[in-house]
Design a protein around this motif. Structure first.
Motif, PDB file in Angstrom:
ATOM      1  N   GLU A 281      -6.764   6.533 -23.086  1.00  0.00           N
ATOM      2  CA  GLU A 281      -6.604   7.251 -24.346  1.00  0.00           C
ATOM      3  C   GLU A 281      -7.603   8.398 -24.408  1.00  0.00           C
ATOM      4  O   GLU A 281      -8.762   8.251 -24.021  1.00  0.00           O
ATOM      5  N   SER A 282      -7.167   9.535 -24.897  1.00  0.00           N
ATOM      6  CA  SER A 282      -8.033  10.706 -24.979  1.00  0.00           C
ATOM      7  C   SER A 282      -8.427  10.998 -26.425  1.00  0.00           C
ATOM      8  O   SER A 282      -7.558  11.080 -27.303  1.00  0.00           O
ATOM      9  N   PRO A 283      -9.737  11.184 -26.692  1.00  0.00           N
ATOM     10  CA  PRO A 283     -10.160  11.572 -28.037  1.00  0.00           C
ATOM     11  C   PRO A 283     -10.028  13.068 -28.267  1.00  0.00           C
ATOM     12  O   PRO A 283     -10.334  13.549 -29.364  1.00  0.00           O
ATOM     13  N   TYR A 284      -9.579  13.813 -27.244  1.00  0.00           N
ATOM     14  CA  TYR A 284      -9.554  15.269 -27.351  1.00  0.00           C
ATOM     15  C   TYR A 284      -8.242  15.799 -27.924  1.00  0.00           C
ATOM     16  O   TYR A 284      -8.130  17.000 -28.183  1.00  0.00           O
ATOM     17  N   ALA A 285      -7.273  14.922 -28.141  1.00  0.00           N
ATOM     18  CA  ALA A 285      -5.988  15.387 -28.676  1.00  0.00           C
ATOM     19  C   ALA A 285      -6.174  16.043 -30.044  1.00  0.00           C
ATOM     20  O   ALA A 285      -5.608  17.110 -30.312  1.00  0.00           O
ATOM     21  N   ASP A 286      -6.978  15.414 -30.906  1.00  0.00           N
ATOM     22  CA  ASP A 286      -7.204  15.981 -32.238  1.00  0.00           C
ATOM     23  C   ASP A 286      -7.948  17.309 -32.145  1.00  0.00           C
ATOM     24  O   ASP A 286      -7.650  18.252 -32.890  1.00  0.00           O
TER      25      ASP A 286
ATOM     26  N   GLY B 157     -19.541   7.757 -28.278  1.00  0.00           N
ATOM     27  CA  GLY B 157     -18.777   8.876 -28.802  1.00  0.00           C
ATOM     28  C   GLY B 157     -18.099   9.722 -27.740  1.00  0.00           C
ATOM     29  O   GLY B 157     -18.118   9.423 -26.532  1.00  0.00           O
ATOM     30  N   THR B 158     -17.525  10.819 -28.204  1.00  0.00           N
ATOM     31  CA  THR B 158     -16.688  11.680 -27.386  1.00  0.00           C
ATOM     32  C   THR B 158     -17.415  12.247 -26.177  1.00  0.00           C
ATOM     33  O   THR B 158     -16.820  12.415 -25.106  1.00  0.00           O
ATOM     34  N   PHE B 159     -18.691  12.564 -26.338  1.00  0.00           N
ATOM     35  CA  PHE B 159     -19.445  13.158 -25.233  1.00  0.00           C
ATOM     36  C   PHE B 159     -19.374  12.310 -23.965  1.00  0.00           C
ATOM     37  O   PHE B 159     -19.488  12.827 -22.854  1.00  0.00           O
ATOM     38  N   PHE B 160     -19.212  11.003 -24.130  1.00  0.00           N
ATOM     39  CA  PHE B 160     -19.354  10.088 -22.998  1.00  0.00           C
ATOM     40  C   PHE B 160     -18.038   9.426 -22.593  1.00  0.00           C
ATOM     41  O   PHE B 160     -18.041   8.453 -21.854  1.00  0.00           O
TER      42      PHE B 160
ATOM     43  N   LEU C  60     -15.621  10.576 -20.684  1.00  0.00           N
ATOM     44  CA  LEU C  60     -15.511  10.735 -19.232  1.00  0.00           C
ATOM     45  C   LEU C  60     -16.868  10.449 -18.601  1.00  0.00           C
ATOM     46  O   LEU C  60     -17.899  10.912 -19.094  1.00  0.00           O
ATOM     47  N   SER C  61     -16.887   9.716 -17.520  1.00  0.00           N
ATOM     48  CA  SER C  61     -18.135   9.430 -16.817  1.00  0.00           C
ATOM     49  C   SER C  61     -18.705  10.710 -16.220  1.00  0.00           C
ATOM     50  O   SER C  61     -17.998  11.712 -16.058  1.00  0.00           O
TER      51      SER C  61
ATOM     52  N   ALA D 107     -19.413  11.154 -13.159  1.00  0.00           N
ATOM     53  CA  ALA D 107     -18.694  11.409 -11.908  1.00  0.00           C
ATOM     54  C   ALA D 107     -17.355  12.094 -12.173  1.00  0.00           C
ATOM     55  O   ALA D 107     -16.959  13.018 -11.447  1.00  0.00           O
ATOM     56  N   ASP D 108     -16.644  11.643 -13.207  1.00  0.00           N
ATOM     57  CA  ASP D 108     -15.361  12.261 -13.519  1.00  0.00           C
ATOM     58  C   ASP D 108     -15.554  13.689 -14.033  1.00  0.00           C
ATOM     59  O   ASP D 108     -14.773  14.588 -13.693  1.00  0.00           O
ATOM     60  N   GLN D 109     -16.576  13.905 -14.844  1.00  0.00           N
ATOM     61  CA  GLN D 109     -16.848  15.268 -15.300  1.00  0.00           C
ATOM     62  C   GLN D 109     -17.177  16.171 -14.120  1.00  0.00           C
ATOM     63  O   GLN D 109     -16.718  17.320 -14.054  1.00  0.00           O
ATOM     64  N   ALA D 110     -17.980  15.676 -13.192  1.00  0.00           N
ATOM     65  CA  ALA D 110     -18.336  16.472 -12.020  1.00  0.00           C
ATOM     66  C   ALA D 110     -17.101  16.813 -11.188  1.00  0.00           C
ATOM     67  O   ALA D 110     -17.022  17.892 -10.588  1.00  0.00           O
ATOM     68  N   ARG D 111     -16.151  15.904 -11.161  1.00  0.00           N
ATOM     69  CA  ARG D 111     -14.935  16.124 -10.370  1.00  0.00           C
ATOM     70  C   ARG D 111     -14.022  17.162 -11.011  1.00  0.00           C
ATOM     71  O   ARG D 111     -13.468  18.018 -10.312  1.00  0.00           O
ATOM     72  N   VAL D 112     -13.865  17.101 -12.337  1.00  0.00           N
ATOM     73  CA  VAL D 112     -12.867  17.966 -12.973  1.00  0.00           C
ATOM     74  C   VAL D 112     -13.467  19.243 -13.567  1.00  0.00           C
ATOM     75  O   VAL D 112     -12.758  20.224 -13.779  1.00  0.00           O
ATOM     76  N   TRP D 113     -14.777  19.232 -13.850  1.00  0.00           N
ATOM     77  CA  TRP D 113     -15.384  20.414 -14.479  1.00  0.00           C
ATOM     78  C   TRP D 113     -16.872  20.452 -14.120  1.00  0.00           C
ATOM     79  O   TRP D 113     -17.726  20.081 -14.909  1.00  0.00           O
ATOM     80  N   PRO D 114     -17.221  20.934 -12.929  1.00  0.00           N
ATOM     81  CA  PRO D 114     -18.592  20.822 -12.424  1.00  0.00           C
ATOM     82  C   PRO D 114     -19.533  21.932 -12.870  1.00  0.00           C
ATOM     83  O   PRO D 114     -20.634  22.059 -12.328  1.00  0.00           O
ATOM     84  N   THR D 115     -19.136  22.737 -13.844  1.00  0.00           N
ATOM     85  CA  THR D 115     -19.935  23.900 -14.240  1.00  0.00           C
ATOM     86  C   THR D 115     -20.283  23.859 -15.725  1.00  0.00           C
ATOM     87  O   THR D 115     -19.685  23.121 -16.503  1.00  0.00           O
TER      88      THR D 115
END
Length: 316
Positions: A200-205, A246-249, A251-252, A254-262
């Protein structure tokens, strides 16, 4: 990266430095660059956003001191220097119509008074690069908008010997950036990554409401995934302000580094030519000695000046 160049990040409240550009700061610290965080207010009127701490009597009695202690922990984790500009949190007014801002708060300070305070810090630390918020404050908190106004005024004044002559020897920072940490593209990528993992994604809203928000330009992407752990630790150090669930966390690291490393920034003022698609806030600067000389001499013509001046009515 050229060694010993200096970076300053100007923020409105304690915790802003950890949620905006902190992995980039940690990267530069690790590379040997001095980094200074300027915190304009003490965050005295912030709400306790961590549900686990809402009823903590010590925090309720001593929130200003608690927020200073949290800032000290985050500063140590990131390895940055940090100073308080000394102004009082304005709070986030709510209601229709909005209530007036409290007397004596940062957003109601005369611009010259707050600018002089930041000019003193700039002339003492002598940054080559400054980061802050855009003319909308990143989001419309009065202290974030005031932080923008003060940062722009101080950036322009610090190198001018005729302005605030008692605030130290003139020093002109050479580049100014806006933080662009929360873009629609980034939130969309996080949202899709969670869906791809059947979560489930909290980013839809967030995305559904995005049309009401301005999409800021991005000129600069700094690779800093190696320092996402420090970013997360620094965020969690602000325990009253950050919900660990909360929302900040979502995605792990590792997952953040994989999809958005900048982390992203928008270069709005530069006195030096810069490469297309730069990936370094110090890109285009000479070595430290030559950069120092440039910052203390008559500046060349500005190469980039994309600051949008807010109207007198908007500036309050």
């Amino acid at each position: 990266m050229t060694e010993s160049l200096r970076l300053m990040a100007v923020h409105a409240h304690p915790d802003d430095e950890s949620s905006k550009g902190s992995a980039t700061m940690a990267k530069y610290v690790a590379a040997g660059h001095p980094v200074m965080v300027v915190t304009c207010t003490g965050g005295e009127r912030g709400d306790v956003l961590n549900p686990r701490l809402k009823d903590d009597a010590h925090i309720q009695r001593n929130l200003p001191q608690v927020r200073r202690e949290e800032m000290a922990k985050a500063r140590e984790i990131l390895g940055v220097e940090q100073t308080w500009l000394g102004f009082v949190d304005s709070g986030l007014p709510e209601g229709d119509p909005l209530p007036p801002l409290p007397d004596g708060c940062f957003a109601l300070e005369p611009l010259a008074v707050a600018t002089e305070a930041l000019v003193r810090v700039i002339r003492e630390f002598r940054p080559h690069v400054v980061t802050t918020y855009d003319e909308h404050g990143g989001y419309p908190h009065p202290d974030h908008i005031m932080c923008h106004d003060v940062s722009i005024a101080a950036f322009r004044a610090a190198g001018d010997p005729s302005q605030f002559p008692d605030a130290g020897r003139p020093w002109a920072p050479l580049k100014l950036y806006y933080d662009r940490g929360f873009s629609k593209d980034k939130m969309t990528t996080f949202h899709q990554a969670l869906l791809d993992m059947h979560r489930e994604s909290p980013y839809a809203d967030w995305l559904a409401r995005w049309e009401k928000r301005r999409q800021g330009r991005i000129t600069t992407r700094v690779e800093c995934a190696e320092y996402f752990s420090k970013r997360e630790q620094a965020l969690l150090a602000h325990a009253t302000q950050v919900d660990p669930d909360g929302t900040f966390f979502t995605l792990s690291q590792a997952d953040q580094a994989r999809v958005w490393p900048t982390e992203e920034f928008d270069l709005v003022v530069s006195y030096v030519p810069v490469p297309e698609g730069e990936d370094d806030l110090f890109a285009g600067l000479p070595d430290a000695a030559d950069a120092d000389e440039l910052a203390t001499s008559k500046l060349p013509d500005v190469v980039i000046d994309d600051v949008v001046e807010r109207s007198a009515a908007e500036a309050g």
